[in-house]
Design a protein around this motif. Structure first.
Motif, PDB file in Angstrom:
ATOM      1  N   VAL A  44       0.849  -1.194   0.000  1.00 16.62           N
ATOM      2  CA  VAL A  44       0.000   0.000   0.000  1.00 16.62           C
ATOM      3  C   VAL A  44       0.882   1.240   0.000  1.00 16.62           C
ATOM      4  O   VAL A  44       1.897   1.304   0.713  1.00 16.62           O
ATOM      5  CB  VAL A  44      -0.936   0.015   1.228  1.00 16.62           C
ATOM      6  N   ASP A  45       0.509   2.259  -0.775  1.00 18.52           N
ATOM      7  CA  ASP A  45       1.281   3.502  -0.833  1.00 18.52           C
ATOM      8  C   ASP A  45       1.408   4.125   0.553  1.00 18.52           C
ATOM      9  O   ASP A  45       0.415   4.311   1.260  1.00 18.52           O
ATOM     10  CB  ASP A  45       0.591   4.494  -1.776  1.00 18.52           C
ATOM     11  N   SER A  46       2.642   4.463   0.929  1.00 15.61           N
ATOM     12  CA  SER A  46       2.918   5.006   2.261  1.00 15.61           C
ATOM     13  C   SER A  46       4.013   6.065   2.160  1.00 15.61           C
ATOM     14  O   SER A  46       4.702   6.182   1.150  1.00 15.61           O
ATOM     15  CB  SER A  46       3.366   3.892   3.221  1.00 15.61           C
ATOM     16  N   ALA A  47       4.170   6.842   3.253  1.00 16.96           N
ATOM     17  CA  ALA A  47       5.209   7.880   3.301  1.00 16.96           C
ATOM     18  C   ALA A  47       5.305   8.417   4.727  1.00 16.96           C
ATOM     19  O   ALA A  47       4.508   8.067   5.593  1.00 16.96           O
ATOM     20  CB  ALA A  47       4.893   9.010   2.317  1.00 16.96           C
ATOM     21  N   GLY A  93      -8.740   8.353   8.225  1.00 14.53           N
ATOM     22  CA  GLY A  93      -8.876   8.954   6.900  1.00 14.53           C
ATOM     23  C   GLY A  93      -8.251   8.198   5.761  1.00 14.53           C
ATOM     24  O   GLY A  93      -7.875   8.788   4.745  1.00 14.53           O
ATOM     25  N   ALA A  94      -8.158   6.857   5.842  1.00 10.20           N
ATOM     26  CA  ALA A  94      -7.512   6.076   4.791  1.00 10.20           C
ATOM     27  C   ALA A  94      -8.459   5.826   3.616  1.00 10.20           C
ATOM     28  O   ALA A  94      -9.684   5.766   3.780  1.00 10.20           O
ATOM     29  CB  ALA A  94      -7.031   4.744   5.346  1.00 10.20           C
ATOM     30  N   ASP A  95      -7.874   5.678   2.431  1.00 15.08           N
ATOM     31  CA  ASP A  95      -8.628   5.347   1.221  1.00 15.08           C
ATOM     32  C   ASP A  95      -9.047   3.882   1.318  1.00 15.08           C
ATOM     33  O   ASP A  95      -8.226   2.976   1.255  1.00 15.08           O
ATOM     34  CB  ASP A  95      -7.744   5.575  -0.004  1.00 15.08           C
ATOM     35  N   PHE A  96     -10.344   3.649   1.451  1.00 11.56           N
ATOM     36  CA  PHE A  96     -10.849   2.295   1.691  1.00 11.56           C
ATOM     37  C   PHE A  96     -10.559   1.365   0.519  1.00 11.56           C
ATOM     38  O   PHE A  96     -10.310   0.170   0.707  1.00 11.56           O
ATOM     39  CB  PHE A  96     -12.352   2.348   1.964  1.00 11.56           C
ATOM     40  N   ALA A  97     -10.585   1.877  -0.702  1.00 11.02           N
ATOM     41  CA  ALA A  97     -10.326   1.031  -1.871  1.00 11.02           C
ATOM     42  C   ALA A  97      -8.917   0.453  -1.827  1.00 11.02           C
ATOM     43  O   ALA A  97      -8.698  -0.720  -2.158  1.00 11.02           O
ATOM     44  CB  ALA A  97     -10.537   1.830  -3.149  1.00 11.02           C
ATOM     45  N   LYS A  98      -7.938   1.258  -1.413  1.00 11.38           N
ATOM     46  CA  LYS A  98      -6.559   0.767  -1.333  1.00 11.38           C
ATOM     47  C   LYS A  98      -6.411  -0.282  -0.230  1.00 11.38           C
ATOM     48  O   LYS A  98      -5.667  -1.258  -0.387  1.00 11.38           O
ATOM     49  CB  LYS A  98      -5.607   1.929  -1.097  1.00 11.38           C
ATOM     50  N   LEU A  99      -7.098  -0.091   0.880  1.00  9.06           N
ATOM     51  CA  LEU A  99      -7.028  -1.070   1.958  1.00  9.06           C
ATOM     52  C   LEU A  99      -7.789  -2.339   1.598  1.00  9.06           C
ATOM     53  O   LEU A  99      -7.427  -3.427   2.043  1.00  9.06           O
ATOM     54  CB  LEU A  99      -7.598  -0.473   3.240  1.00  9.06           C
TER      55      LEU A  99
END
Length: 290
Positions: A44-47, A93-99
């Motif tokens: 998953v995209d992270s930073a 606030g995470a993007d549910f589709a990515k999770l």
């Protein structure tokens, strides 16, 4: 025996490691990591990672914060990595589709028969979890938590089934209701997730569900009650719903594979009489409260 420390620095990464003697000839390792550059965490995209770690033999303590799936996550991990360490997760606030893509990998869920339709808006997830996890078998979570999902495209419930769909095609929408928010508590044990009080709400409706998700089989089974808010103004289209009394008696079942569950209205008496299933479904096992 000796002490050892090292620093590694760059424009995007800072790493500091300290090693000191510990009990029973086991070294104590303390590390701190700061990484501002984008990277992949569990695919998953992270930073913007800030991580602290302390290790003494098989026991490990980790505390970190990072951007995850366009949201922010705080993670704590402690205990023996070989014996289901304790874990705390606070996700905002995470993007549910990515999770969802990550969850599909963990549960080995089969892909949906049809690819998902393009979305016009993002679904945002807040999630809390406190428990333990077997790192070798991530689906065997044990613990409890809560969540809040805000999704303008969450679910449409058609209380008249196929008839509602036909009525929509001719411009009559009084028999269908949009739900945009889901929230509730959950408990995880033995490869299943139990939801005792899942509530989905929208401007014109409320759906209260209880049910379970089987992480090993990648399936779900929920049943609950559909209700409408009080409405003092007369509306002739409400008769197409077989009156509000009909809606009040409607049981909604959501069941099937995680990738493509079906939603069915069950107003029939035989479904209302399955009281044991309705009462037990989704109940968090007492073992999680011990």
């Amino acid at each position: 025996q000796c002490d050892w420390s090292s620093d590694v620095c760059s424009s995007d990464l800072r790493l500091r490691v300290e090693v000191t003697p510990g009990a029973d000839a086991q070294p104590v390792v303390v590390a701190k990591v700061q990484c501002a550059a984008p990277f992949q965490a569990w695919g998953v995209d992270s930073a913007h990672l800030e991580l602290g770690l302390r290790s003494a033999g098989p026991r490990l303590m980790v505390e970190g914060d990072l951007d995850l799936a366009d949201g922010r996550a705080h993670l704590e991990l402690s205990g023996d990595l070989l014996r289901a360490p304790k874990v705390k997760l606070d996700l905002t606030g995470a993007d549910f589709a990515k999770l969802s893509a990550l969850a599909g990998k963990l549960t080995k869920a089969p892909a949906a028969a049809q690819p998902p339709a393009p979305r016009a808006s993002l679904a945002r997830l807040d999630l809390r979890f406190d428990g333990s996890v077997d790192l070798a078998q991530p689906t065997l979570l044990r613990g409890q938590g809560s969540f809040l999902l805000r999704d303008p495209e969450l679910k449409k419930v058609r209380v008249l089934g196929g008839l509602s769909k036909v009525l929509e095609t001719i411009g009559v929408g009084a028999t269908s209701y949009e739900l945009q928010k889901a929230q509730g508590r959950y408990g995880c044990l033995g490869g299943k997730v139990y939801f005792p009080d899942l509530v989905l709400t929208g401007e014109g409706a409320r759906l209260e569900l209880a049910g379970e998700v089987d992480l090993e089989g990648a399936t779900m089974n929920f049943i609950g009650d559909f209700s409408l808010p009080p409405d003092g103004s007369p509306n002739p289209l409400q008769w197409l719903n077989l009156n509000r009394a009909f809606v009040a008696l409607t049981k909604i079942r959501v069941k099937g594979p995680l990738a493509d569950p079906s939603t069915t209205a069950l107003p029939r008496l035989k479904d209302l009489l399955k009281s044991k299933e309705i009462n037990d479904l989704g109940r968090i096992p007492p073992a999680l409260s011990e």
